[in-house]
Design a protein around this motif. Structure first.
Motif, PDB file in Angstrom:
ATOM      1  N   GLU A  38       0.801  -1.221   0.000  1.00 11.03           N
ATOM      2  CA  GLU A  38       0.000   0.000   0.000  1.00 11.03           C
ATOM      3  C   GLU A  38       0.839   1.278   0.000  1.00 11.03           C
ATOM      4  O   GLU A  38       0.608   2.182  -0.797  1.00 11.03           O
ATOM      5  N   GLU A  39       1.820   1.334   0.908  1.00 10.80           N
ATOM      6  CA  GLU A  39       2.588   2.574   1.028  1.00 10.80           C
ATOM      7  C   GLU A  39       3.338   2.919  -0.253  1.00 10.80           C
ATOM      8  O   GLU A  39       3.369   4.069  -0.664  1.00 10.80           O
ATOM      9  N   GLN A  40       3.947   1.914  -0.880  1.00 13.45           N
ATOM     10  CA  GLN A  40       4.660   2.176  -2.133  1.00 13.45           C
ATOM     11  C   GLN A  40       3.687   2.605  -3.214  1.00 13.45           C
ATOM     12  O   GLN A  40       3.992   3.470  -4.039  1.00 13.45           O
ATOM     13  N   CYS A  41       2.502   1.990  -3.222  1.00 10.91           N
ATOM     14  CA  CYS A  41       1.479   2.376  -4.193  1.00 10.91           C
ATOM     15  C   CYS A  41       1.087   3.838  -4.007  1.00 10.91           C
ATOM     16  O   CYS A  41       0.954   4.579  -4.984  1.00 10.91           O
ATOM     17  N   PHE A  42       0.907   4.268  -2.739  1.00 10.01           N
ATOM     18  CA  PHE A  42       0.569   5.672  -2.452  1.00 10.01           C
ATOM     19  C   PHE A  42       1.647   6.592  -3.016  1.00 10.01           C
ATOM     20  O   PHE A  42       1.359   7.583  -3.684  1.00 10.01           O
ATOM     21  N   LEU A  43       2.908   6.264  -2.730  1.00 12.24           N
ATOM     22  CA  LEU A  43       4.013   7.128  -3.138  1.00 12.24           C
ATOM     23  C   LEU A  43       4.117   7.225  -4.654  1.00 12.24           C
ATOM     24  O   LEU A  43       4.247   8.304  -5.213  1.00 12.24           O
ATOM     25  N   VAL A  44       4.049   6.061  -5.325  1.00 16.18           N
ATOM     26  CA  VAL A  44       4.242   6.068  -6.779  1.00 16.18           C
ATOM     27  C   VAL A  44       3.047   6.719  -7.477  1.00 16.18           C
ATOM     28  O   VAL A  44       3.224   7.472  -8.440  1.00 16.18           O
ATOM     29  N   SER A  45       1.817   6.496  -6.984  1.00 15.18           N
ATOM     30  CA  SER A  45       0.687   7.172  -7.642  1.00 15.18           C
ATOM     31  C   SER A  45       0.751   8.668  -7.389  1.00 15.18           C
ATOM     32  O   SER A  45       0.381   9.455  -8.264  1.00 15.18           O
ATOM     33  N   GLY A  46       1.250   9.072  -6.209  1.00 19.28           N
ATOM     34  CA  GLY A  46       1.445  10.496  -5.939  1.00 19.28           C
ATOM     35  C   GLY A  46       2.448  11.095  -6.910  1.00 19.28           C
ATOM     36  O   GLY A  46       2.257  12.203  -7.417  1.00 19.28           O
ATOM     37  N   LEU A  47       3.491  10.343  -7.208  1.00 17.61           N
ATOM     38  CA  LEU A  47       4.519  10.789  -8.152  1.00 17.61           C
ATOM     39  C   LEU A  47       3.942  10.911  -9.564  1.00 17.61           C
ATOM     40  O   LEU A  47       4.206  11.880 -10.281  1.00 17.61           O
ATOM     41  N   ALA A  48       3.118   9.923  -9.961  1.00 20.65           N
ATOM     42  CA  ALA A  48       2.500   9.946 -11.293  1.00 20.65           C
ATOM     43  C   ALA A  48       1.595  11.169 -11.422  1.00 20.65           C
ATOM     44  O   ALA A  48       1.647  11.892 -12.426  1.00 20.65           O
ATOM     45  N   ALA A  49       0.774  11.432 -10.393  1.00 27.16           N
ATOM     46  CA  ALA A  49      -0.133  12.582 -10.446  1.00 27.16           C
ATOM     47  C   ALA A  49       0.663  13.885 -10.451  1.00 27.16           C
ATOM     48  O   ALA A  49       0.312  14.834 -11.157  1.00 27.16           O
ATOM     49  N   ALA A  50       1.770  13.936  -9.678  1.00 26.57           N
ATOM     50  CA  ALA A  50       2.606  15.141  -9.636  1.00 26.57           C
ATOM     51  C   ALA A  50       3.243  15.404 -10.994  1.00 26.57           C
ATOM     52  O   ALA A  50       3.292  16.550 -11.460  1.00 26.57           O
ATOM     53  N   ALA A  51       3.719  14.345 -11.664  1.00 26.62           N
ATOM     54  CA  ALA A  51       4.321  14.505 -12.991  1.00 26.62           C
ATOM     55  C   ALA A  51       3.275  15.008 -13.984  1.00 26.62           C
ATOM     56  O   ALA A  51       3.545  15.897 -14.802  1.00 26.62           O
ATOM     57  N   PHE A  52       2.064  14.472 -13.877  1.00 31.41           N
ATOM     58  CA  PHE A  52       0.973  14.923 -14.741  1.00 31.41           C
ATOM     59  C   PHE A  52       0.699  16.413 -14.530  1.00 31.41           C
ATOM     60  O   PHE A  52       0.645  17.198 -15.480  1.00 31.41           O
ATOM     61  N   VAL A  53       0.560  16.813 -13.252  1.00 32.87           N
ATOM     62  CA  VAL A  53       0.254  18.209 -12.934  1.00 32.87           C
ATOM     63  C   VAL A  53       1.378  19.130 -13.412  1.00 32.87           C
ATOM     64  O   VAL A  53       1.129  20.174 -14.017  1.00 32.87           O
ATOM     65  N   GLY A  54       2.638  18.725 -13.162  1.00 33.45           N
ATOM     66  CA  GLY A  54       3.769  19.559 -13.567  1.00 33.45           C
ATOM     67  C   GLY A  54       3.778  19.809 -15.069  1.00 33.45           C
ATOM     68  O   GLY A  54       3.904  20.954 -15.518  1.00 33.45           O
ATOM     69  N   GLY A  55       3.625  18.751 -15.857  1.00 30.64           N
ATOM     70  CA  GLY A  55       3.631  18.884 -17.312  1.00 30.64           C
ATOM     71  C   GLY A  55       2.453  19.714 -17.807  1.00 30.64           C
ATOM     72  O   GLY A  55       2.608  20.616 -18.635  1.00 30.64           O
ATOM     73  N   TYR A  56       1.291  19.428 -17.274  1.00 33.41           N
ATOM     74  CA  TYR A  56       0.047  20.107 -17.664  1.00 33.41           C
ATOM     75  C   TYR A  56       0.150  21.601 -17.376  1.00 33.41           C
ATOM     76  O   TYR A  56      -0.177  22.446 -18.209  1.00 33.41           O
ATOM     77  N   TRP A  57       0.635  21.922 -16.179  1.00 31.48           N
ATOM     78  CA  TRP A  57       0.688  23.317 -15.710  1.00 31.48           C
ATOM     79  C   TRP A  57       1.658  24.140 -16.549  1.00 31.48           C
ATOM     80  O   TRP A  57       1.359  25.271 -16.930  1.00 31.48           O
ATOM     81  N   VAL A  58       2.820  23.554 -16.851  1.00 32.67           N
ATOM     82  CA  VAL A  58       3.816  24.282 -17.654  1.00 32.67           C
ATOM     83  C   VAL A  58       3.282  24.474 -19.075  1.00 32.67           C
ATOM     84  O   VAL A  58       3.369  25.569 -19.641  1.00 32.67           O
ATOM     85  N   LEU A  59       2.704  23.421 -19.669  1.00 32.09           N
ATOM     86  CA  LEU A  59       2.178  23.545 -21.024  1.00 32.09           C
ATOM     87  C   LEU A  59       1.050  24.568 -21.087  1.00 32.09           C
ATOM     88  O   LEU A  59       0.950  25.345 -22.037  1.00 32.09           O
ATOM     89  N   LEU A  60       0.223  24.565 -20.038  1.00 25.95           N
ATOM     90  CA  LEU A  60      -0.935  25.450 -20.019  1.00 25.95           C
ATOM     91  C   LEU A  60      -0.526  26.922 -20.014  1.00 25.95           C
ATOM     92  O   LEU A  60      -1.117  27.746 -20.696  1.00 25.95           O
ATOM     93  N   TRP A  61       0.506  27.259 -19.245  1.00 29.78           N
ATOM     94  CA  TRP A  61       0.842  28.674 -19.043  1.00 29.78           C
ATOM     95  C   TRP A  61       2.116  29.084 -19.760  1.00 29.78           C
ATOM     96  O   TRP A  61       2.588  30.212 -19.579  1.00 29.78           O
ATOM     97  N   ARG A  62       2.719  28.214 -20.569  1.00 29.33           N
ATOM     98  CA  ARG A  62       4.048  28.525 -21.101  1.00 29.33           C
ATOM     99  C   ARG A  62       4.062  29.822 -21.901  1.00 29.33           C
ATOM    100  O   ARG A  62       5.053  30.532 -21.911  1.00 29.33           O
ATOM    101  N   ARG A  63       2.961  30.147 -22.546  1.00 33.26           N
ATOM    102  CA  ARG A  63       2.961  31.359 -23.362  1.00 33.26           C
ATOM    103  C   ARG A  63       2.604  32.607 -22.581  1.00 33.26           C
ATOM    104  O   ARG A  63       2.772  33.714 -23.078  1.00 33.26           O
ATOM    105  N   SER A  64       2.060  32.427 -21.380  1.00 37.27           N
ATOM    106  CA  SER A  64       1.652  33.600 -20.592  1.00 37.27           C
ATOM    107  C   SER A  64       2.739  34.038 -19.628  1.00 37.27           C
ATOM    108  O   SER A  64       2.611  35.080 -19.000  1.00 37.27           O
ATOM    109  N   VAL A  65       3.776  33.219 -19.487  1.00 35.56           N
ATOM    110  CA  VAL A  65       4.817  33.515 -18.498  1.00 35.56           C
ATOM    111  C   VAL A  65       6.050  34.037 -19.217  1.00 35.56           C
ATOM    112  O   VAL A  65       6.411  33.550 -20.274  1.00 35.56           O
ATOM    113  N   ARG A  66       6.675  35.058 -18.633  1.00 38.72           N
ATOM    114  CA  ARG A  66       7.942  35.533 -19.181  1.00 38.72           C
ATOM    115  C   ARG A  66       9.058  34.674 -18.610  1.00 38.72           C
ATOM    116  O   ARG A  66       9.395  34.775 -17.427  1.00 38.72           O
ATOM    117  N   TRP A  67       9.639  33.840 -19.463  1.00 33.22           N
ATOM    118  CA  TRP A  67      10.604  32.844 -18.970  1.00 33.22           C
ATOM    119  C   TRP A  67      12.009  33.409 -18.901  1.00 33.22           C
ATOM    120  O   TRP A  67      12.836  33.134 -19.745  1.00 33.22           O
TER     121      TRP A  67
END
Ligand code: ZN
Length: 186
Positions: A38-67
């Motif tokens: 269970e614990e490893q499953c929690f950690l790895v699914s948390g990592l999968a969701a975090a990777a999804f959010v990170g990619g989604y968030w950067v793609l979503l705002w990449r043109r609105s942010v001054r990099w």
């Protein structure tokens, strides 16, 4: 629907979809790959969701942010800070109830990073002033590389070769969406 409104809607949908990613990852891991650990499953699914959010968030705002470099490196630094925040929350919780820490770690770190990026990515008052200055002038720049296209009789950038239709070129001018949004919100 304007592009910016569409983007805000997509931002609203991100967390429910991330929760779905988490649940699907957990089910697959729990039933199959990590069989009941269970614990490893929690950690790895948390990592999968975090990777999804990170990619989604950067793609979503990449043109609105001054990099600029502080924002690029700051975003990476924020990720490290977010891991620390996740640990600071998860560790004591895990001592209260074993297993809870690995459940809370991923979501806590993800939220910490998201809040940090909003603060880091928003424009400074100086950037806003220069954006408004640029808008009041007649400069038309290449959305890809910033080359000044004013006076050219074509919509292809001589600097980087990116081609646009006239309406794309106008819609993609830096600060254009923000200006439209501020006008609409006023
Ligand atoms: Zn260009």
């Amino acid at each position: 629907m304007s592009r910016l409104l569409a983007r805000i809607m997509l931002a609203v949908f991100m967390l429910p979809v991330a929760a779905l990613v988490w649940i699907i990852a957990f089910m697959v891991l729990y039933q199959d790959l990590l069989r009941g650990r269970e614990e490893q499953c929690f950690l790895v699914s948390g990592l999968a969701a975090a990777a999804f959010v990170g990619g989604y968030w950067v793609l979503l705002w990449r043109r609105s942010v001054r990099w600029n470099p502080p924002r690029v490196f700051g975003s990476v630094g924020l990720a490290i800070g977010a891991v620390a925040v996740g640990g600071l929350v998860a560790w004591p919780m895990d001592r209260l109830e074993h297993g809870v820490g690995s459940l809370l770690f991923g979501p806590t770190a993800t939220f910490a990073w998201l809040v940090g990026t909003v603060l880091l990515w928003r424009e400074t008052s100086r950037e806003r002033a220069s954006r408004l200055d640029a808008r009041s002038g007649t400069a038309l720049v290449c959305p890809a590389c910033g080359y000044n296209l004013t006076g050219l009789n074509q919509a292809t950038c001589p600097e980087c070769g990116a081609g646009y239709s006239i309406d794309e070129l106008l819609a993609l001018q830096p600060g254009r969406e923000d200006a439209d949004f501020e006008r609409a919100a006023a």
